[in-house]
Motif scaffolding. Structure first.
Motif, mmCIF file in Angstrom:
data_model
loop_
_atom_site.group_PDB
_atom_site.id
_atom_site.type_symbol
_atom_site.label_atom_id
_atom_site.label_comp_id
_atom_site.label_asym_id
_atom_site.label_seq_id
_atom_site.Cartn_x
_atom_site.Cartn_y
_atom_site.Cartn_z
ATOM 1 N N THR A 149 -15.382 -26.499 -44.884
ATOM 2 C CA THR A 149 -15.976 -25.395 -44.836
ATOM 3 C C THR A 149 -17.562 -25.562 -45.152
ATOM 4 O O THR A 149 -18.445 -24.929 -44.206
ATOM 5 C CB THR A 149 -15.477 -24.106 -45.686
ATOM 6 O OG1 THR A 149 -13.903 -24.308 -45.553
ATOM 7 C CG2 THR A 149 -15.890 -22.631 -45.292
ATOM 8 N N THR A 150 -18.076 -25.755 -46.052
ATOM 9 C CA THR A 150 -19.459 -26.114 -46.528
ATOM 10 C C THR A 150 -20.164 -26.911 -45.504
ATOM 11 O O THR A 150 -21.164 -26.722 -44.836
ATOM 12 C CB THR A 150 -19.564 -26.651 -47.954
ATOM 13 O OG1 THR A 150 -18.862 -25.932 -48.726
ATOM 14 C CG2 THR A 150 -21.032 -26.595 -48.183
ATOM 15 N N THR A 151 -19.339 -28.186 -45.088
ATOM 16 C CA THR A 151 -19.820 -28.966 -44.202
ATOM 17 C C THR A 151 -20.455 -28.348 -42.873
ATOM 18 O O THR A 151 -21.435 -28.654 -42.352
ATOM 19 C CB THR A 151 -18.944 -30.254 -43.847
ATOM 20 O OG1 THR A 151 -18.537 -30.880 -45.041
ATOM 21 C CG2 THR A 151 -19.584 -31.380 -43.044
ATOM 22 N N LEU A 173 -21.088 -17.776 -50.821
ATOM 23 C CA LEU A 173 -20.152 -16.793 -51.202
ATOM 24 C C LEU A 173 -18.929 -17.311 -51.908
ATOM 25 O O LEU A 173 -18.051 -16.847 -52.401
ATOM 26 C CB LEU A 173 -19.854 -15.658 -50.424
ATOM 27 C CG LEU A 173 -20.809 -14.621 -50.021
ATOM 28 C CD1 LEU A 173 -20.221 -13.432 -49.446
ATOM 29 C CD2 LEU A 173 -21.467 -14.093 -51.493
ATOM 30 N N ASN A 174 -19.160 -18.851 -52.189
ATOM 31 C CA ASN A 174 -17.937 -19.362 -52.867
ATOM 32 C C ASN A 174 -18.410 -19.279 -54.268
ATOM 33 O O ASN A 174 -19.176 -20.291 -54.727
ATOM 34 C CB ASN A 174 -17.961 -20.922 -52.383
ATOM 35 C CG ASN A 174 -16.855 -21.650 -53.074
ATOM 36 O OD1 ASN A 174 -16.161 -20.972 -54.066
ATOM 37 N ND2 ASN A 174 -16.322 -23.099 -52.702
ATOM 38 N N LEU A 175 -18.402 -18.237 -54.917
ATOM 39 C CA LEU A 175 -19.104 -17.907 -56.053
ATOM 40 C C LEU A 175 -19.018 -18.536 -57.246
ATOM 41 O O LEU A 175 -20.110 -18.940 -57.884
ATOM 42 C CB LEU A 175 -18.609 -16.219 -56.375
ATOM 43 C CG LEU A 175 -19.028 -15.195 -55.506
ATOM 44 C CD1 LEU A 175 -18.156 -13.923 -56.028
ATOM 45 C CD2 LEU A 175 -20.524 -15.139 -55.248
ATOM 46 N N VAL A 254 -22.190 -17.494 -43.897
ATOM 47 C CA VAL A 254 -21.891 -17.297 -45.232
ATOM 48 C C VAL A 254 -20.659 -18.213 -45.473
ATOM 49 O O VAL A 254 -19.664 -18.517 -44.483
ATOM 50 C CB VAL A 254 -21.225 -15.759 -45.347
ATOM 51 C CG1 VAL A 254 -20.477 -15.832 -46.615
ATOM 52 C CG2 VAL A 254 -22.153 -14.914 -44.824
ATOM 53 N N ASP A 255 -20.925 -19.158 -46.325
ATOM 54 C CA ASP A 255 -19.908 -20.011 -46.887
ATOM 55 C C ASP A 255 -19.064 -19.316 -47.995
ATOM 56 O O ASP A 255 -19.519 -19.035 -48.911
ATOM 57 C CB ASP A 255 -20.521 -21.247 -47.572
ATOM 58 C CG ASP A 255 -19.617 -22.240 -47.816
ATOM 59 O OD1 ASP A 255 -18.248 -22.300 -47.490
ATOM 60 O OD2 ASP A 255 -19.936 -23.377 -48.404
ATOM 61 N N THR A 256 -17.516 -19.263 -47.711
ATOM 62 C CA THR A 256 -16.872 -18.401 -48.713
ATOM 63 C C THR A 256 -15.804 -19.543 -49.293
ATOM 64 O O THR A 256 -15.775 -20.628 -48.803
ATOM 65 C CB THR A 256 -15.821 -17.535 -47.848
ATOM 66 O OG1 THR A 256 -14.979 -18.471 -47.031
ATOM 67 C CG2 THR A 256 -16.620 -16.590 -47.176
HETATM 68 MG MG MG Z 1 -17.398 -25.634 -50.013
#
Ligand code: MG
Ligand code: ATP
Length: 396
Positions: A149-151, A173-175, A254-256
């Motif tokens: 996801t982050t990539t 938002l991957n808090l 948004v990265d969740t």
């Molecule tokens: Mg990630």
């Protein structure tokens, strides 16, 4: 728009006017003016103070007040109109809407109901009064941790900004365990918990320069630091921040985290598109199908939810057959599994692969993924390949 929203309450009944004004005064974001004299006086007041929102009580004559409502919405189309009335008749509601009302509240009204209506209207006003930018929110959600996801968030953001010339902000938002700052090798970034306390007073300047990632052409709001600050973030704050960012940026990516909690749901609700990141391992496919079922139940359209298979290889097609059948859902894009060593290199240098190797199949497929749901982006692949390097964050 100015952060305090001017609200004019027009109520020719002094006693309801007092009650409503009392409720409005509890709402921090607005300043309240009242007019109890006549509709003529009220109109002069409108020209004078140029309110953002008008609350109009249909009193004493329903017909006369509705004519006045129509006059406001025709002559002052930028002002949001909320109508208040004791009338329970459905036809009156229809007439009020036709006269240009955005909301119709029956009197007596509950404080929460009134405050909700004002809040919704402020949101709409802010969207309308933005600097003409009405940024798209694209959320990346992985059905399981570690699917990429982050990539994909970072590479899509960099491509939009660097080759598509768009104003892009990445929001982590991957808090608890967000890693956008790590992926960009930023020693100094602006974490969410340092932005949220100032939500009511933020202006576009405060949302641009301090968030810039040097050399990458994107901005970043990192996940809260320290870890325990994550639990203080509320869905309402996230909504308010996203609305502000939409005024300033073309794209908010948004990265969740791989968890569907209230904060994530609010971001997903507000998103124009959700990139549901999946992979072809059985546990990931299983979770992805469950997410797709949930999104369907919530009412997200198939156009909103784009299923993307990450770390794809040509062998997968041979092994799994048509991927749409695996998920019972159309696969929007496949992002190839890239060479492990150069992927590690990107993390080490903090420079996304789309910048380091723009011609790689991975980077090209990221571009295709973005282009296919935004159509008109004109990517300039000839842009300078100069990249910045700094000492890797993990070594500090
Ligand atoms: Mg990630
Ligand atoms: N297409 C790809 N090709 C090769 N490696 C990849 C690809 N996508 C992701 N990776 C690698 O997989 C690992 C996990 O990726 P990433 O951190 O983006 O996943 P995530 O879903 O954000 O994880 P988390 O749930 O921890 O937030 C990283 O080492 C990354 O470099």
């Amino acid at each position: 728009m100015k952060n305090s929203v001017t609200t004019l309450l027009i109520d020719l009944n002094e006693s309801t006017c007092g009650i409503i004004a009392g409720m409005l005064e509890e709402i921090e974001e607005i300043t309240v003016e009242c007019e109890t004299g006549s509709f003529d006086k009220a109109y002069r007041q409108i020209r004078d103070i140029r309110p953002d929102i008008i609350l109009l009580h249909l009193y004493p004559s329903l017909e006369e007040a509705l004519v006045f409502a129509r006059k406001i919405s025709t002559l002052e189309p930028d002002i949001a109109l909320i109508i208040l009335s004791q009338d329970q008749n459905a036809q009156t509601v229809i007439n009020a809407m036709r006269a240009g009302a955005q909301e119709y509240l029956r009197l007596p009204v509950l404080k929460e109901e009134l405050q909700n209506a004002i809040h919704q209207t402020i949101v709409k006003c802010r969207q309308k009064k933005g600097k003409g930018t009405d940024g798209k929110i694209i959320s990346f959600f992985g059905a399981k941790g570690g699917v990429g996801t982050t990539t994909l968030t970072v590479n899509a953001g960099i491509s939009l900004a660097h080759y598509g010339n768009k104003k892009v902000v990445l929001l982590d938002l991957n808090l608890q365990f967000g890693q956008l700052a790590l992926f960009l090798n930023l020693k100094k970034s602006c974490p969410l918990n340092e932005v949220l306390p100032y939500l009511d007073n933020l202006n576009p300047d405060m949302l641009t320069k301090p968030l810039d990632v040097p050399g990458e052409g994107v901005a970043l709001i990192a996940n809260p630091a320290p870890l325990e600050a994550a639990e203080n973030v509320t869905p309402a704050q996230v909504e308010q921040l996203l609305i502000l960012l939409k005024e300033v940026y073309d794209y908010i990516l948004v990265d969740t985290g791989p968890v569907i909690d209230d904060v994530t749901l609010r971001a997903l609700d507000m998103s124009d598109h959700i990139i549901l990141v999946s992979g072809l391992e059985i546990p990931v496919v299983y979770n992805t199908r469950r997410c797709l079922a949930l999104f369907d139940k919530i009412g997200y359209s198939r156009d909103k939810v784009k299923l993307v298979v990450n770390r794809h290889s040509s062998y997968d097609d041979f092994e799994f057959g048509p991927l749409d059948k695996v998920y019972d859902y159309e696969v929007h894009s496949c992002i190839p599994n890239h060479d492990r060593k150069s992927m590690c290199d990107t993390l080490y240098k903090g420079v996304p692969l789309s910048r380091l190797e723009p011609r790689a199949k991975f980077s090209q497929n990221i571009l295709k993924m973005i282009t296919s749901f935004n159509g008109s982006i004109d990517f300039d692949m000839k842009k300078s390949k100069k990249v910045r390097y700094s000492k890797p964050l993990v070594n500090n």
